[in-house]
Design an enzyme around this catalytic site. Structure first.
Site, PDB file in Angstrom:
ATOM      1  N   LEU A  19      27.260  80.327  12.321  1.00 63.25           N
ATOM      2  CA  LEU A  19      26.554  79.595  13.386  1.00 63.25           C
ATOM      3  C   LEU A  19      27.551  79.066  14.404  1.00 63.25           C
ATOM      4  O   LEU A  19      28.632  78.601  14.042  1.00 63.25           O
ATOM      5  CB  LEU A  19      25.820  78.397  12.781  1.00 63.25           C
ATOM      6  CG  LEU A  19      24.762  78.677  11.722  1.00 63.25           C
ATOM      7  CD1 LEU A  19      24.274  77.359  11.123  1.00 63.25           C
ATOM      8  CD2 LEU A  19      23.612  79.456  12.336  1.00 63.25           C
ATOM      9  N   ASP A  61      29.171  80.437   6.867  1.00 66.74           N
ATOM     10  CA  ASP A  61      29.784  79.154   7.238  1.00 66.74           C
ATOM     11  C   ASP A  61      30.359  78.394   6.048  1.00 66.74           C
ATOM     12  O   ASP A  61      30.713  77.222   6.180  1.00 66.74           O
ATOM     13  CB  ASP A  61      28.734  78.276   7.937  1.00 66.74           C
ATOM     14  CG  ASP A  61      28.444  78.755   9.351  1.00 66.74           C
ATOM     15  OD1 ASP A  61      29.374  78.695  10.185  1.00 66.74           O
ATOM     16  OD2 ASP A  61      27.323  79.218   9.622  1.00 66.74           O
ATOM     17  N   GLU A  66      33.039  70.760   3.779  1.00 66.64           N
ATOM     18  CA  GLU A  66      32.762  69.331   3.958  1.00 66.64           C
ATOM     19  C   GLU A  66      31.271  69.032   4.028  1.00 66.64           C
ATOM     20  O   GLU A  66      30.831  67.948   3.617  1.00 66.64           O
ATOM     21  CB  GLU A  66      33.417  68.831   5.253  1.00 66.64           C
ATOM     22  CG  GLU A  66      32.964  67.445   5.630  1.00 66.64           C
ATOM     23  CD  GLU A  66      33.691  66.882   6.819  1.00 66.64           C
ATOM     24  OE1 GLU A  66      34.561  66.037   6.628  1.00 66.64           O
ATOM     25  OE2 GLU A  66      33.392  67.300   7.950  1.00 66.64           O
ATOM     26  N   ARG A  86      22.693  77.708   5.656  1.00 69.11           N
ATOM     27  CA  ARG A  86      23.786  77.093   4.915  1.00 69.11           C
ATOM     28  C   ARG A  86      23.311  76.383   3.653  1.00 69.11           C
ATOM     29  O   ARG A  86      24.141  75.976   2.830  1.00 69.11           O
ATOM     30  CB  ARG A  86      24.527  76.081   5.820  1.00 69.11           C
ATOM     31  CG  ARG A  86      25.117  76.705   7.066  1.00 69.11           C
ATOM     32  CD  ARG A  86      26.202  75.830   7.642  1.00 69.11           C
ATOM     33  NE  ARG A  86      27.218  75.567   6.635  1.00 69.11           N
ATOM     34  CZ  ARG A  86      28.170  74.654   6.755  1.00 69.11           C
ATOM     35  NH1 ARG A  86      28.244  73.932   7.854  1.00 69.11           N
ATOM     36  NH2 ARG A  86      29.063  74.459   5.796  1.00 69.11           N
ATOM     37  N   HIS A 162      28.132  66.671  14.990  1.00 66.42           N
ATOM     38  CA  HIS A 162      28.169  65.854  13.784  1.00 66.42           C
ATOM     39  C   HIS A 162      28.831  64.522  14.122  1.00 66.42           C
ATOM     40  O   HIS A 162      29.600  64.446  15.087  1.00 66.42           O
ATOM     41  CB  HIS A 162      29.042  66.531  12.709  1.00 66.42           C
ATOM     42  CG  HIS A 162      28.372  67.595  11.908  1.00 66.42           C
ATOM     43  ND1 HIS A 162      28.932  68.846  11.726  1.00 66.42           N
ATOM     44  CD2 HIS A 162      27.226  67.605  11.193  1.00 66.42           C
ATOM     45  CE1 HIS A 162      28.141  69.567  10.931  1.00 66.42           C
ATOM     46  NE2 HIS A 162      27.095  68.843  10.612  1.00 66.42           N
ATOM     47  N   CYS A 249      36.044  69.536   8.586  1.00 66.21           N
ATOM     48  CA  CYS A 249      35.009  70.408   8.004  1.00 66.21           C
ATOM     49  C   CYS A 249      35.544  71.330   6.931  1.00 66.21           C
ATOM     50  O   CYS A 249      34.792  71.798   6.075  1.00 66.21           O
ATOM     51  CB  CYS A 249      34.388  71.305   9.072  1.00 66.21           C
ATOM     52  SG  CYS A 249      34.155  70.532  10.651  1.00 66.21           S
TER      53      CYS A 249
HETATM   54  C1  CIR Z   1      27.848  75.118  11.404  1.00 72.14           C
HETATM   55  O1  CIR Z   1      27.247  75.251  12.472  1.00 72.14           O
HETATM   56  O2  CIR Z   1      27.346  74.598  10.422  1.00 72.14           O
HETATM   57  C2  CIR Z   1      29.284  75.610  11.313  1.00 72.14           C
HETATM   58  N1  CIR Z   1      29.447  76.741  12.183  1.00 72.14           N
HETATM   59  C3  CIR Z   1      30.255  74.519  11.685  1.00 72.14           C
HETATM   60  C4  CIR Z   1      30.228  73.364  10.730  1.00 72.14           C
HETATM   61  C5  CIR Z   1      31.225  72.322  11.068  1.00 72.14           C
HETATM   62  N2  CIR Z   1      31.243  71.317  10.077  1.00 72.14           N
HETATM   63  C6  CIR Z   1      31.517  70.051  10.312  1.00 72.14           C
HETATM   64  O3  CIR Z   1      31.648  69.648  11.462  1.00 72.14           O
HETATM   65  N3  CIR Z   1      31.560  69.241   9.263  1.00 72.14           N
END
Ligand code: CIR
Length: 254
Positions: A19, A61, A66, A86, A162, A249
């Site tokens: 994503l 992902d 995290e 996810r 986030h 993350c």
């Molecule tokens: C997402 O959209 O879930 C991943 N591409 C990126 C997640 C990033 N995670 C975070 O900031 N803890």
């Protein structure tokens, strides 16, 4: 907070199909692997014993571990990630975390929560309400953590993806803040290290013991954190930034 361990997961080939809302292009898988290996080395340099989980191709992902859990000194909370593609990532965490924790709690539907929306400041947790974390999830989180003596404050987000996209805790009451958090009442009692709009990506940095790991190429942030007395480690994060990922993350630290 003193950390001794971390859990990470290698990106798989499917990582390039993860994503993203950024228009930075498709990640280079080989380079992502190299950057991930450098990340693991940096965690070790900061004194952590690192558990490296193998890539899980089913979940593009899943290197962003995290989001699947919040690990505290008293319990582990397995989240309920808000992105459908996810959500299944937590199944493997249910197998991994009992190696490290006797007490495991769960966020359950209709509550959703991503670990990226949770920041710990000593005994106080801040939880962002985002497109991934809803009020029901945040309230469940508050109910769980209050049993263990922690305080939880819920913070509705305006712009950031986030919570930790725009804020990090460096210990000693010092927060790194960007954008909507700079003037927020919620964080006014802490000392502020402000990063400007152009370097906002560097607000997602991680404090581990005496070190702060920051993304490479953010000189003003590097100087501010060095001047505040920390050892700074810089890491090239280009291939993770392309999928909206930051330094925090990529690991669970505990
Ligand atoms: C997402 O959209 O879930 C991943 N591409 C990126 C997640 C990033 N995670 C975070 O900031 N803890």
């Amino acid at each position: 907070m003193k950390f001794s361990r971390a859990i990470v997961r290698k990106p798989g080939k499917s990582y390039v199909n993860g994503l993203t809302t950024s228009d930075l292009g498709t990640p280079d898988f080989e380079l992502a692997l190299k950057q991930h290996a450098a990340y693991v080395e940096a965690l070790k340099q900061a004194g952590l014993d690192v558990t490296v989980l193998e890539a899980d191709e089913r979940f593009p992902d899943s290197t962003f571990v995290e989001d699947t859990a919040v690990l505290t000194e008293k319990c582990a909370v397995i989240t309920n990630p808000g992105a459908e593609s996810r959500n299944g990532e937590i199944e493997d965490m249910k197998l991994v975390l009992p190696r490290f924790y006797d007490t495991i709690e769960y966020i359950q539907a209709p509550g959703f929560l991503d670990g990226g929306d949770v920041m710990q400041v000593d005994n106080h947790f801040y939880v962002g309400l985002s497109t991934r974390t809803n009020e029901e999830g945040a309230i469940q989180f508050r109910e769980i953590l209050s049993k263990y003596g922690y305080e939880v404050t819920i913070v509705p987000l305006k712009e950031f993806f986030h919570l930790k996209t725009g804020i990090a805790y460096l210990g000693n009451d010092l927060l790194v803040l960007a954008g909507e958090f700079i003037d927020s009442e919620v964080f006014s009692k802490y000392k502020h290290l402000v990063v400007e709009k152009e370097v906002e990506y560097s607000a997602n940095c991680i404090h581990i013991n005496d070190y702060v790991i920051i993304p490479k190429g953010f000189e003003s942030t590097k100087k501010q954190i060095t001047d505040a007395g920390y050892h700074v480690i810089e890491l090239d994060m280009s291939e993770f930034q392309k999928q909206d990922g930051g330094l925090s993350c990529l690991s669970l630290r505990f």
